[in-house]
Scaffold this motif. Structure first.
Motif, PDB file in Angstrom:
ATOM      1  N   GLY A   9     -16.144  77.642  77.851  1.00 57.44           N
ATOM      2  CA  GLY A   9     -15.522  78.658  78.688  1.00 57.44           C
ATOM      3  C   GLY A   9     -14.379  78.050  79.467  1.00 57.44           C
ATOM      4  N   GLN A  48     -23.789  79.913  79.334  1.00 55.99           N
ATOM      5  CA  GLN A  48     -22.809  79.870  80.421  1.00 55.99           C
ATOM      6  C   GLN A  48     -22.592  78.438  80.902  1.00 55.99           C
ATOM      7  OE1 GLN A  48     -21.044  82.404  82.147  1.00 55.99           O
ATOM      8  NE2 GLN A  48     -21.634  83.791  80.502  1.00 55.99           N
ATOM      9  N   SER A 102     -17.177  80.940  81.401  1.00 56.13           N
ATOM     10  CA  SER A 102     -17.048  82.195  80.670  1.00 56.13           C
ATOM     11  C   SER A 102     -16.166  82.060  79.431  1.00 56.13           C
ATOM     12  CB  SER A 102     -16.461  83.267  81.594  1.00 56.13           C
ATOM     13  OG  SER A 102     -16.083  84.403  80.864  1.00 56.13           O
ATOM     14  N   GLU A 143     -13.372  84.727  79.480  1.00 56.09           N
ATOM     15  CA  GLU A 143     -12.241  84.319  80.315  1.00 56.09           C
ATOM     16  C   GLU A 143     -11.334  83.357  79.571  1.00 56.09           C
ATOM     17  OE1 GLU A 143     -13.413  82.698  84.043  1.00 56.09           O
ATOM     18  OE2 GLU A 143     -14.176  84.605  84.831  1.00 56.09           O
TER      19      GLU A 143
END
Length: 249
Positions: free
Chosen positions: A128, A206, A210, A213
């Motif tokens: 992420g 996670q 993210s 994102e």
């Protein structure tokens, strides 16, 4: 069958890689404390991609698998894994190729592209936005796991990471040096990533922030969610399917 190959990095360290298939080269980098066998081969991901006509090239990163794990800190300059990747690309004489990785492998792939390595397509697994720009938090966790290697108890937040380290027989001295070589990638640096990119992440993962994102930040990204957590998603056939589908598009 022993299909492990070796080459010498610029600092004289011997590094290993494995291959599956023939065709267009795809370099795949494994996650922290894992290796090519566990991340890509054991659960069929490499064979699934190779079946689509790809030469899947999977190094054991420095300190991992069959590659050397030197104890001298001089062997761990900033972004040393990017240097190793460049050396493997040069050793194999690759010109046109695709590049990807999972977790640490994804971070290393991003660092490589930001540093000028130019794959035609990019695959970022288990990653992420925060995992690229906020490495110190994750780094501190793994340093603590090394420190608590012999003292952690079941239920501690480092317990699972330590058990994985023990299973993989990680050299803790070398691993500590390697952790210190990792560098952050600020969001603005991601402007260098203009090639088509697959962001693939477990629906319960996670660990590195993210994935949506990250995909939203990139110029040409496709987001695919597969079953699993950070640890379990690499065991899912869906990982190989997602990569094969992306490469075929």
């Amino acid at each position: 069958m022993n299909d492990t190959n070796f080459f010498e990095a610029r600092d004289g360290i011997r590094l290993a890689w494995r291959e599956r298939g023939e065709g267009r080269p795809l370099l795949l980098l494994h996650g922290l404390f894992s290796n090519a066998e566990v991340n890509w081969i054991k659960f069929g991901t490499a064979d699934r991609i190779a079946a689509e006509g790809y030469r899947v090239i999977m190094p054991d990163l420095r300190v991992h698998g069959a590659s050397d794990a030197p104890h001298d800190a001089a062997h761990y300059p900033p972004d040393v894994l990017v240097d190793d990747l460049r050396d493997l690309i040069a050793h194999l004489g690759l010109d046109r190729f695709d590049l990807g990785g999972f977790s640490l492998g994804a971070r290393t792939s991003v660092r490589a592209v930001v540093g000028g390595v130019a794959p035609e397509r990019l695959i970022l697994g288990g990653m992420g936005l925060a995992g690229l720009s906020g490495w110190q938090r994750r780094g501190d966790f793994f340093r603590r796991a090394i420190a608590e290697y012999d003292s952690a108890k079941r239920g501690d937040d480092t317990w699972m990471a330590i058990q994985f380290m023990k299973t993989m027989k990680v050299d803790r001295v070398a691993a500590g040096h390697l952790l210190n070589s990792f560098t952050d990638t600020p969001p603005e640096a991601l402007a260098a990533i203009t090639m088509p990119t697959l962001v693939v992440c477990g629906e319960d993962d996670q660990d590195n922030g993210s994935a949506p994102e990250l995909a939203a930040t990139l110029a040409d990204a496709r987001l695919t969610t597969i079953p699993g957590t950070h640890m379990s998603s690499v065991t899912e056939p869906a990982l190989g399917e997602a990569i094969a589908s992306f490469l075929a598009a």
